[in-house]
Scaffold this motif. Structure first.
Motif, PDB file in Angstrom:
ATOM      1  N   SER A 122     108.755 -15.754  46.000  1.00 15.35           N
ATOM      2  CA  SER A 122     109.496 -15.470  45.291  1.00 15.35           C
ATOM      3  C   SER A 122     109.580 -16.588  44.149  1.00 15.35           C
ATOM      4  CB  SER A 122     110.514 -16.566  46.158  1.00 15.35           C
ATOM      5  OG  SER A 122     110.653 -17.709  46.551  1.00 15.35           O
ATOM      6  N   LEU A 123     108.233 -17.203  44.211  1.00 16.19           N
ATOM      7  CA  LEU A 123     107.618 -17.238  43.314  1.00 16.19           C
ATOM      8  C   LEU A 123     105.905 -16.987  42.601  1.00 16.19           C
ATOM      9  CD1 LEU A 123     106.869 -21.374  45.244  1.00 16.19           C
ATOM     10  CD2 LEU A 123     109.035 -20.804  43.541  1.00 16.19           C
ATOM     11  N   ALA A 124     106.240 -15.680  43.270  1.00 14.95           N
ATOM     12  CA  ALA A 124     105.354 -15.215  42.851  1.00 14.95           C
ATOM     13  C   ALA A 124     105.640 -14.013  41.569  1.00 14.95           C
ATOM     14  CB  ALA A 124     105.091 -14.049  43.369  1.00 14.95           C
ATOM     15  N   THR A 125     105.281 -14.025  39.630  1.00 11.82           N
ATOM     16  CA  THR A 125     105.475 -13.599  39.114  1.00 11.82           C
ATOM     17  C   THR A 125     104.164 -13.504  38.269  1.00 11.82           C
ATOM     18  OG1 THR A 125     105.764 -15.897  37.636  1.00 11.82           O
ATOM     19  CG2 THR A 125     107.834 -15.553  38.853  1.00 11.82           C
ATOM     20  N   THR A 126     103.118 -14.252  38.317  1.00 10.11           N
ATOM     21  CA  THR A 126     102.526 -13.547  36.897  1.00 10.11           C
ATOM     22  C   THR A 126     101.628 -13.741  37.773  1.00 10.11           C
ATOM     23  OG1 THR A 126     101.492 -16.183  36.128  1.00 10.11           O
ATOM     24  CG2 THR A 126     103.674 -15.068  35.252  1.00 10.11           C
ATOM     25  N   VAL A 127     101.566 -13.871  39.035  1.00 10.93           N
ATOM     26  CA  VAL A 127      99.705 -13.448  40.013  1.00 10.93           C
ATOM     27  C   VAL A 127     100.251 -12.526  40.631  1.00 10.93           C
ATOM     28  CG1 VAL A 127     100.973 -16.404  40.833  1.00 10.93           C
ATOM     29  CG2 VAL A 127     101.663 -14.140  41.965  1.00 10.93           C
ATOM     30  N   ASP A 128      98.627 -12.233  41.392  1.00  7.50           N
ATOM     31  CA  ASP A 128      98.750 -10.810  41.671  1.00  7.50           C
ATOM     32  C   ASP A 128     100.002 -10.556  42.586  1.00  7.50           C
ATOM     33  OD1 ASP A 128      97.217  -9.045  43.796  1.00  7.50           O
ATOM     34  OD2 ASP A 128      95.640  -9.535  42.765  1.00  7.50           O
ATOM     35  N   SER A 129     100.294  -9.027  41.923  1.00  7.97           N
ATOM     36  CA  SER A 129     101.065  -8.059  42.894  1.00  7.97           C
ATOM     37  C   SER A 129     100.733  -7.756  44.386  1.00  7.97           C
ATOM     38  CB  SER A 129     101.179  -7.056  41.908  1.00  7.97           C
ATOM     39  OG  SER A 129     100.165  -5.828  42.172  1.00  7.97           O
ATOM     40  N   VAL A 130      99.489  -7.754  44.863  1.00  8.86           N
ATOM     41  CA  VAL A 130      99.275  -7.467  46.573  1.00  8.86           C
ATOM     42  C   VAL A 130      99.131  -8.576  47.079  1.00  8.86           C
ATOM     43  CG1 VAL A 130      97.578  -6.498  47.840  1.00  8.86           C
ATOM     44  CG2 VAL A 130      97.699  -5.570  45.189  1.00  8.86           C
ATOM     45  N   ASN A 131      98.786  -9.650  46.923  1.00 12.00           N
ATOM     46  CA  ASN A 131      98.854 -10.981  47.703  1.00 12.00           C
ATOM     47  C   ASN A 131      99.069 -12.898  47.268  1.00 12.00           C
ATOM     48  OD1 ASN A 131      96.393 -11.757  46.676  1.00 12.00           O
ATOM     49  ND2 ASN A 131      95.055 -10.020  47.620  1.00 12.00           N
ATOM     50  N   ASN A 132     100.001 -12.400  46.146  1.00 12.70           N
ATOM     51  CA  ASN A 132     100.526 -13.701  45.682  1.00 12.70           C
ATOM     52  C   ASN A 132      99.809 -15.201  45.166  1.00 12.70           C
ATOM     53  OD1 ASN A 132     103.020 -11.573  45.809  1.00 12.70           O
ATOM     54  ND2 ASN A 132     103.083 -13.640  47.953  1.00 12.70           N
ATOM     55  N   SER A 133      98.183 -14.271  45.179  1.00 17.04           N
ATOM     56  CA  SER A 133      96.766 -15.237  45.073  1.00 17.04           C
ATOM     57  C   SER A 133      96.892 -14.913  43.351  1.00 17.04           C
ATOM     58  CB  SER A 133      95.220 -15.211  45.744  1.00 17.04           C
ATOM     59  OG  SER A 133      95.070 -15.564  45.211  1.00 17.04           O
ATOM     60  N   ALA A 134      97.010 -16.042  42.922  1.00 14.64           N
ATOM     61  CA  ALA A 134      96.999 -16.019  40.910  1.00 14.64           C
ATOM     62  C   ALA A 134      95.192 -15.820  40.689  1.00 14.64           C
ATOM     63  CB  ALA A 134      96.929 -17.638  40.302  1.00 14.64           C
ATOM     64  N   SER A 135      94.284 -15.866  41.291  1.00 13.05           N
ATOM     65  CA  SER A 135      92.859 -15.672  40.824  1.00 13.05           C
ATOM     66  C   SER A 135      92.854 -14.828  41.525  1.00 13.05           C
ATOM     67  CB  SER A 135      92.012 -17.248  41.056  1.00 13.05           C
ATOM     68  OG  SER A 135      91.884 -17.335  42.589  1.00 13.05           O
ATOM     69  N   GLY A 136      93.283 -14.194  42.777  1.00 14.05           N
ATOM     70  CA  GLY A 136      92.929 -12.812  43.964  1.00 14.05           C
ATOM     71  C   GLY A 136      91.633 -13.340  44.431  1.00 14.05           C
ATOM     72  N   TRP A 137      91.436 -14.467  44.701  1.00 12.44           N
ATOM     73  CA  TRP A 137      90.176 -15.229  45.264  1.00 12.44           C
ATOM     74  C   TRP A 137      91.389 -15.963  46.598  1.00 12.44           C
ATOM     75  CZ3 TRP A 137      86.617 -12.395  45.672  1.00 12.44           C
ATOM     76  CH2 TRP A 137      86.177 -11.289  43.715  1.00 12.44           C
ATOM     77  N   GLY A 138      92.563 -16.412  46.670  1.00 11.12           N
ATOM     78  CA  GLY A 138      93.127 -17.607  47.210  1.00 11.12           C
ATOM     79  C   GLY A 138      93.330 -17.235  48.912  1.00 11.12           C
ATOM     80  N   HIS A 139      93.899 -18.422  49.516  1.00 10.22           N
ATOM     81  CA  HIS A 139      93.742 -18.154  50.580  1.00 10.22           C
ATOM     82  C   HIS A 139      94.307 -19.092  51.562  1.00 10.22           C
ATOM     83  CE1 HIS A 139      92.672 -20.284  54.775  1.00 10.22           C
ATOM     84  NE2 HIS A 139      91.075 -19.581  54.842  1.00 10.22           N
ATOM     85  N   PRO A 140      95.152 -19.040  52.196  1.00 11.02           N
ATOM     86  CA  PRO A 140      96.257 -19.878  53.230  1.00 11.02           C
ATOM     87  C   PRO A 140      96.334 -21.026  52.861  1.00 11.02           C
ATOM     88  CG  PRO A 140      96.124 -17.521  54.138  1.00 11.02           C
ATOM     89  CD  PRO A 140      95.126 -17.981  53.019  1.00 11.02           C
ATOM     90  N   SER A 141      97.252 -22.188  53.057  1.00 11.44           N
ATOM     91  CA  SER A 141      97.120 -23.631  53.345  1.00 11.44           C
ATOM     92  C   SER A 141      97.157 -23.254  54.581  1.00 11.44           C
ATOM     93  CB  SER A 141      97.966 -24.036  52.352  1.00 11.44           C
ATOM     94  OG  SER A 141      97.724 -25.217  52.538  1.00 11.44           O
ATOM     95  N   CYS A 142      96.664 -24.319  55.369  1.00  6.47           N
ATOM     96  CA  CYS A 142      96.797 -24.743  56.535  1.00  6.47           C
ATOM     97  C   CYS A 142      97.398 -25.469  56.804  1.00  6.47           C
ATOM     98  CB  CYS A 142      95.437 -24.837  57.216  1.00  6.47           C
ATOM     99  SG  CYS A 142      94.097 -23.815  58.082  1.00  6.47           S
ATOM    100  N   THR A 143      97.301 -27.058  56.265  1.00  6.50           N
ATOM    101  CA  THR A 143      97.991 -27.910  56.300  1.00  6.50           C
ATOM    102  C   THR A 143      97.844 -28.777  55.170  1.00  6.50           C
ATOM    103  OG1 THR A 143      96.267 -29.366  57.081  1.00  6.50           O
ATOM    104  CG2 THR A 143      97.782 -28.553  59.029  1.00  6.50           C
ATOM    105  N   PRO A 144      98.760 -29.436  54.836  1.00 10.13           N
ATOM    106  CA  PRO A 144      98.855 -30.472  53.230  1.00 10.13           C
ATOM    107  C   PRO A 144      97.566 -31.348  53.547  1.00 10.13           C
ATOM    108  CG  PRO A 144     101.227 -30.410  54.291  1.00 10.13           C
ATOM    109  CD  PRO A 144     100.382 -30.112  55.139  1.00 10.13           C
ATOM    110  N   GLU A 145      97.058 -31.797  54.434  1.00  5.66           N
ATOM    111  CA  GLU A 145      96.073 -32.408  54.365  1.00  5.66           C
ATOM    112  C   GLU A 145      94.342 -32.161  54.235  1.00  5.66           C
ATOM    113  OE1 GLU A 145      94.177 -36.372  57.574  1.00  5.66           O
ATOM    114  OE2 GLU A 145      95.741 -34.303  58.588  1.00  5.66           O
TER     115      GLU A 145
END
Length: 268
Positions: free
Chosen positions: A232-255
């Motif tokens: 829902s927030l992905a507009t200018t990010v990678d269309s496949v995996n929603n990573s702005a850089s193409g090298w992103g990793h999912p977040s596990c915890t805020p900490e």
């Protein structure tokens, strides 16, 4: 009698061949691992790294170091015995070390965390994770009672494998040259990355100043990148995996996310 002598001769020749192979393997191991930490040093660095918060479950861990040619140099764990960590994480730690070494250069450092988005379906490196399978004969050979000990059966073998989530980092000497890699596993993938970062720092093999990476921060060139947004927030990010850089990793915890941005030491 002739047949018996022939069988004896073949048995002797086979024994000599095995002995010769073991000598060569020991020689290759010594050469590949000469600049890398010994088992006790790796275990000490791992335990010290776990004394700090990592943003995960606080579980015991496995760590593996490989040489530049992919040879396993040391395997250690932080718990009381080999069953104090997830058993499956032993081979995963080795796989992570192999990956960070296999796709690291003197000029470009890539952590296993950096490969997550690019290897998703439709990503620029999709299929990479299946390109170099784990050598199961090396991974599971020998006496399991020696797993994680100074004489772990993986040591001296080439493990192979490609892993695409946090926990694997290249090791760089004082000349800023890659000499192998470390892999850590046994907690969330984000915590694995944070602990691996501290292990590398404890080993003083994080000499990456001047080495390029994809994180966008020269002080943390191969750090984990948290730039994957919801659809829902992905507009200018990678269309496949929603990573702005193409090298992103999912977040596990805020900490864990916070630790990776403000709680890790910069590279040397």
């Amino acid at each position: 009698m002739k047949m018996k002598n022939t069988l004896v001769h073949l048995a002797i020749m086979g024994s000599l061949s095995i002995a010769s192979s073991n000598v060569l393997a020991d020689s290759d191991h010594s050469k590949s691992c000469a600049k890398l930490p010994a088992w006790s040093t790796l275990q000490g660095a791992l335990k010290a790294a776990q004394n700090e918060k990592n943003g995960g479950f606080g579980l015991n861990m496995w760590a593996t170091v490989v040489g530049r040619d992919g040879t396993v140099c040391a395997v250690a764990y932080s718990g009381a015995n080999s069953g104090s960590q997830w058993p499956g994480s032993r081979v995963i730690s080795a796989q992570k070390a192999n990956t960070a070494n296999a796709f690291g250069l003197d000029t470009l450092a890539l952590s296993t965390a950096n490969l997550y988005s690019a290897t998703q379906p439709g990503g620029t490196l999709y299929g990479l994770q299946a390109s170099n399978p784990v050598n199961t004969e090396v991974a599971y050979r020998g006496d399991s009672a020696r797993y994680g000990a100074v004489n772990d059966p993986m040591v001296g073998g080439k493990i192979g494998g490609v892993n695409v989530f946090g926990g694997g980092l290249g090791l760089y000497d004082v000349n800023h040259k890659i000499i192998g890699a470390v892999g850590v596993s046994g907690d969330s993938s984000c915590a694995d990355h944070n602990i691996a970062w501290r292990v590398r720092n404890n080993l003083k093999l994080d000499n990456l100043t001047g080495v390029n990476g994809v994180s966008g921060d020269s002080a943390y060139p191969d750090n984990i990148v948290y730039d994957i947004l919801s659809a829902s927030l992905a507009t200018t990010v990678d269309s496949v995996n929603n990573s702005a850089s193409g090298w992103g990793h999912p977040s596990c915890t805020p900490e864990a996310t916070k630790i990776s941005s403000v709680g890790l030491p910069p590279v040397r």
